[in-house]
Design an enzyme around this catalytic site. Structure first.
Site, PDB file in Angstrom:
ATOM      1  N   LYS A 166       0.834  -1.206   0.000  1.00 30.81           N
ATOM      2  CA  LYS A 166       0.000   0.000   0.000  1.00 30.81           C
ATOM      3  C   LYS A 166       0.867   1.254   0.000  1.00 30.81           C
ATOM      4  O   LYS A 166       1.934   1.278   0.610  1.00 30.81           O
ATOM      5  CB  LYS A 166      -0.898  -0.032   1.236  1.00 30.81           C
ATOM      6  CG  LYS A 166      -1.680   1.233   1.530  1.00 30.81           C
ATOM      7  CD  LYS A 166      -2.476   1.067   2.804  1.00 30.81           C
ATOM      8  CE  LYS A 166      -3.099   2.383   3.253  1.00 30.81           C
ATOM      9  NZ  LYS A 166      -2.093   3.365   3.685  1.00 30.81           N
ATOM     10  N   LYS A 179       7.504   0.861   1.825  1.00 28.57           N
ATOM     11  CA  LYS A 179       8.271   0.049   0.872  1.00 28.57           C
ATOM     12  C   LYS A 179       9.620   0.687   0.570  1.00 28.57           C
ATOM     13  O   LYS A 179      10.650   0.013   0.560  1.00 28.57           O
ATOM     14  CB  LYS A 179       7.502  -0.123  -0.433  1.00 28.57           C
ATOM     15  CG  LYS A 179       6.212  -0.889  -0.337  1.00 28.57           C
ATOM     16  CD  LYS A 179       5.614  -1.173  -1.705  1.00 28.57           C
ATOM     17  CE  LYS A 179       5.456   0.091  -2.541  1.00 28.57           C
ATOM     18  NZ  LYS A 179       4.603   1.113  -1.924  1.00 28.57           N
ATOM     19  N   ASP A 213      -1.460  -0.517  -4.606  1.00 32.78           N
ATOM     20  CA  ASP A 213      -2.858  -0.095  -4.659  1.00 32.78           C
ATOM     21  C   ASP A 213      -3.432  -0.175  -6.060  1.00 32.78           C
ATOM     22  O   ASP A 213      -4.640  -0.296  -6.243  1.00 32.78           O
ATOM     23  CB  ASP A 213      -2.996   1.362  -4.178  1.00 32.78           C
ATOM     24  CG  ASP A 213      -2.434   1.584  -2.779  1.00 32.78           C
ATOM     25  OD1 ASP A 213      -1.201   1.487  -2.638  1.00 32.78           O
ATOM     26  OD2 ASP A 213      -3.208   1.836  -1.844  1.00 32.78           O
ATOM     27  N   LYS A 257       5.539   8.360  -8.370  1.00 35.14           N
ATOM     28  CA  LYS A 257       6.009   9.409  -7.449  1.00 35.14           C
ATOM     29  C   LYS A 257       7.528   9.541  -7.483  1.00 35.14           C
ATOM     30  O   LYS A 257       8.078  10.544  -7.027  1.00 35.14           O
ATOM     31  CB  LYS A 257       5.572   9.098  -6.007  1.00 35.14           C
ATOM     32  CG  LYS A 257       4.072   9.108  -5.784  1.00 35.14           C
ATOM     33  CD  LYS A 257       3.724   9.148  -4.306  1.00 35.14           C
ATOM     34  CE  LYS A 257       4.307   7.988  -3.522  1.00 35.14           C
ATOM     35  NZ  LYS A 257       3.777   6.678  -3.897  1.00 35.14           N
TER      36      LYS A 257
END
Length: 334
Positions: free
Chosen positions: A44, A49, A163, A75
């Protein structure tokens, strides 16, 4: 009077629609020239991570392994901790600039290193201007042109956002691009929901003849409540490490400090994680049903006592519901 939609916005929308409808290009399946473990890490957003991978890759390099860390999140924040908060030029951004200049992308343009760890970011399109999944596919196509299948790494770690379930982010599982998957989760329903989805994806492609398995779970921000451990046991996957919810870890991570260094307080944690990641075999997971997943938590945490109450027409329009005869024509039997 309604304002007309600008022609530029209409064209942009149509281009996005066309892009989303395009099937991914086939990915090369030729064997690597060295026995390389390619491991995809899912979890998630915000579960840790990047924190886990930065420290894991750093420790594995100190253990004498040649490691490549690839950020596969739009990102582009996977390598920020490794490089002390510095932004790493992404493959997609660099590729676009080089193409406009009529130049080709070189290794040194997109791959950087620190203390034995090699790292790069695939990147993604600007917000609202493209499909993140196709950005991942484009990034891997560029890697192949740079000779990805000939690089001599012991381990390639891929950081994926769990996700998202579109084809680009599921590429390593769907196309057997990795040998095994690791999920990062915590003792909360949302992160375990994502972990369960990843296990479901692995199981789905195994039924279609795929070979990818789940090597295990890393429990991050472990507060000792046990839901993540219970999930791992039910899903039939091992726990590779449990990183405690600790203020010292949080503070150092926020300051872009690597804590997985030999001789430091948390070294043994990542030393063991590195060994477990290297040795853990890929297994076929047993995904949980929604009810089984909710069953890991107490009723007051997830609202299992809530009863579904059907709505009425009166609820919707404030009028008493009137019975209306059907207009269907019913013929008498001959």
């Amino acid at each position: 009077m309604n304002n007309p939609i600008p022609a530029e916005a209409t064209v942009q929308f149509m281009n996005l629609k066309k892009e989303a409808a395009v099937e991914p290009d086939p990915v090369s399946t030729k064997p690597v020239t060295k026995e390389t473990q390619i491991i995809a890490i899912y979890g998630k957003g915000g579960i840790g991570k990047s924190f886990t991978l930065a420290n894991l890759s750093y420790m594995m390099a100190q253990q004498g392994k040649k490691v490549l860390l690839i950020g596969c999140d739009p990102k582009s924040d996977t390598t920020s901790l490794l490089f002390g908060g510095k932004a790493c030029p992404t493959i997609i951004e660099t590729s676009s600039k080089k193409k406009l200049a009529g130049e080709s992308v070189e290794i040194g343009d997109v791959c950087f290193k620190r203390d034995g760890v090699f790292a790069m970011e695939l990147g993604g399109p600007e917000v609202g201007r493209g499909c993140g999944g196709r950005g991942i596919i484009h990034g891997f196509e560029t890697l192949e042109k740079l000779g990805f299948h000939d690089w001599g790494f012991d381990y390639v770690l891929l950081d994926f956002l769990g996700d998202v379930v579109c084809g680009g982010f599921g590429l390593p599982i769907a196309r057997d691009m990795c040998q095994k998957v690791i999920v990062v989760a915590s003792n909360d329903l949302q992160s375990l929901y994502v972990a369960n989805n990843v296990c479901s994806a692995v199981e789905y492609f195994r039924k279609l003849g795929g070979n990818v398995g789940v090597a295990g779970m890393v429990i991050n921000k472990d507060d000792g409540t046990g839901e993540a451990a219970a999930f791992a046991e039910r899903a039939g996957i091992p726990i590779l490490s449990a990183i405690p919810a600790n203020e010292d870890i949080r503070r150092k991570s926020a300051n872009y400090e690597i804590i997985g260094k030999p001789g430091t307080e948390w070294a043994s944690l990542f030393d063991m994680l590195g060994e477990n990641v290297a040795k853990a075999p890929p297994v076929r997971p047993k995904p949980l049903s929604q009810d089984e997943l909710l069953g890991l938590f107490s009723g007051d945490q997830v609202g299992r006592s809530v009863v579904l109450e059907p709505a009425s027409l009166f609820d919707m329009v404030g009028k008493v519901e009137l019975h209306k005869d059907s207009l269907e024509v019913i013929y008498d039997k001959a």
